[in-house]
Structure formats: C-alpha cells, structure tokens
Design a protein around this motif. Sequence first.
Motif, PDB file in Angstrom:
ATOM      1  N   GLU A  96       0.851  -1.188   0.000  1.00 31.31           N
ATOM      2  CA  GLU A  96       0.000   0.000   0.000  1.00 31.31           C
ATOM      3  C   GLU A  96       0.888   1.240   0.000  1.00 31.31           C
ATOM      4  N   THR A  97       0.429   2.294  -0.682  1.00 30.69           N
ATOM      5  CA  THR A  97       1.194   3.537  -0.787  1.00 30.69           C
ATOM      6  C   THR A  97       0.541   4.641   0.029  1.00 30.69           C
ATOM      7  N   TYR A  98       1.331   5.232   0.912  1.00 32.04           N
ATOM      8  CA  TYR A  98       0.954   6.444   1.627  1.00 32.04           C
ATOM      9  C   TYR A  98       1.982   7.518   1.273  1.00 32.04           C
TER      10      TYR A  98
ATOM     11  N   VAL B 161       0.388  -5.295   3.461  1.00 28.49           N
ATOM     12  CA  VAL B 161      -0.720  -6.020   4.076  1.00 28.49           C
ATOM     13  C   VAL B 161      -0.367  -7.492   3.916  1.00 28.49           C
ATOM     14  N   THR B 162       0.227  -8.060   4.949  1.00 28.05           N
ATOM     15  CA  THR B 162       0.882  -9.363   4.842  1.00 28.05           C
ATOM     16  C   THR B 162      -0.079 -10.500   4.513  1.00 28.05           C
TER      17      THR B 162
ATOM     18  N   VAL C  90      -1.588   2.282  11.342  1.00 32.06           N
ATOM     19  CA  VAL C  90      -1.714   0.861  11.000  1.00 32.06           C
ATOM     20  C   VAL C  90      -1.219   0.027  12.187  1.00 32.06           C
ATOM     21  N   ASP C  91      -1.623  -1.250  12.216  1.00 31.69           N
ATOM     22  CA  ASP C  91      -1.408  -2.055  13.425  1.00 31.69           C
ATOM     23  C   ASP C  91       0.000  -2.619  13.584  1.00 31.69           C
TER      24      ASP C  91
ATOM     25  N   THR D 222       2.062  -3.297   7.971  1.00 30.74           N
ATOM     26  CA  THR D 222       3.245  -2.715   8.598  1.00 30.74           C
ATOM     27  C   THR D 222       4.138  -2.036   7.574  1.00 30.74           C
ATOM     28  N   ILE D 223       4.841  -1.010   8.008  1.00 29.40           N
ATOM     29  CA  ILE D 223       5.770  -0.302   7.133  1.00 29.40           C
ATOM     30  C   ILE D 223       6.901  -1.232   6.700  1.00 29.40           C
TER      31      ILE D 223
END
Length: 242
Positions: free
Chosen positions: A112-114, A171-172, A226-227, A232-233
């Motif tokens: 995912e891109t932020y 998003v694993t 995010v959790d 995760t980053i």
Amino acid sequence: MEKHLGQLYQQKTKYSRSSLEGRKLDWDNRPDSFKEYDGEYLILPGPLPDDGKSLWQSLRERKSVRKYTGEKLSPEELNRLLWAVNGTTRGTAPKDFYFRTAPSAGGLYPVETYIQINRVRDFKPGIYHYSVPKHGLHLLQEGEFGSSLAGAALDQPMVENSAVNFLWTAVTSRTFWKYGQRGIRYIYMDAGHVGQNLYLAAAALDLGCCVIGAFFDDEVNKLLGVDGEDETIVYMASVGRP
C-alpha cells in the motif's frame, strides 16, 4: 556457529523437490488487493502524455539524491510519481482487480502507498493514502509531520527537507494467503519493484529521490495508523527538487 534469525528464515522457507507441497487456496476468503478509506478522495488526472525522457536515459540518470532545494513540487509531478509507483495499467475479471505499473508475486499486491506531503503546490501538508482504483488521495491527517517522520527515520534530515515522502506498507495477509511464510520474501521483492519505479519516474522528471530502509517501525506505523502486524511499514523514500 549460531545462525542469525534471517539465516534461519531463509533456510526454513526454501523450496526443494523433496518437500514442496501444494497449497489449497481458500478463494472465498481471498484478501482484497487494495485498501480504501471511508471519505472523500481527491482524484488525480492519471498518466499524462509521454513527453519526458526515454527509459534508457532515466536508467542512466537514476541515483540517490539526499539534498533538496526546499522548492515545492507541482501537482502534475506528484500525479506522475504516484501513477509510476502503483498506478493501474488495466483492469480484468474478477471485478475490482487491477494490474499495476509494478509487478507483484501472484498478482496479490500486498504493498500500500501512503505519502507525507511537506511541500506540494495546492496540497495541504499531511499524511495521505493513495487509492489504486480511484488514482486519488485521501487525507488521513493534516499537519506538519516532516520532523516527526524524520525522527522516526533515524533523524535523516532529507525526510524533513523533501517535498514529499513515500511510505509503503505491506498487508501481509494478501501474500500469506497464497504463499504462507515464504511470502515475506515476495513482499520485499514487490517493495523493491515499487521503489525502482519511483527512482525512474523521479529521474524522468529531473527530481531527486532516495529510498530508505532505516526507520523505527512502530513509530512510522503509529503515524500511519496501522497495526504493525497485518499491515506494517516496509519501505520509504524521499523526493524533492535537487
């Protein structure tokens, strides 16, 4: 000699002819290949006519740049960078599946891109999420986060001095659904593809770019909301005018 955790993981997730087993995929519970937030997205115009440098020139000029002028990027430059990183190239069945500019193992697209905007004309500073199907940005938090993000990136000043920082999470569950624990290998391969796309796009636009692997994971995850487990980053990058 005791093996490091990374070496153990590499050994435990090897494929071999004697131990390779097929996985039965649970198609009814396949994770979505992109994430959407509730609320309004600012829709970007999408890929623009090809009036820039050739791929070969961009490859030749690609390099890590850590010093930026502080000048703002234009909305058109941000649009092109985002599309190059994770934009759609075509949709296909099943519904709501999109091929992207960067490849992904199994077409699962865990990344995912932020973005964290410091200085982009017509955009408020803050943290945004990029929508793949909309090619748009959703403002998650408005504010000046350059200093906080730089601190989370081991005090690297380029993060605060850049025009924009890209933050890629994984998003694993998307990759684990098909590949199990071996999927970690593929997640980082996918992130590498995305990072190289940003490098080439920045070179084509005469912008500076530097990818970042050193950061305090939990601090960046907290900034993004995010959790740190299912999402995760995994990678970052700064972009600015050199």
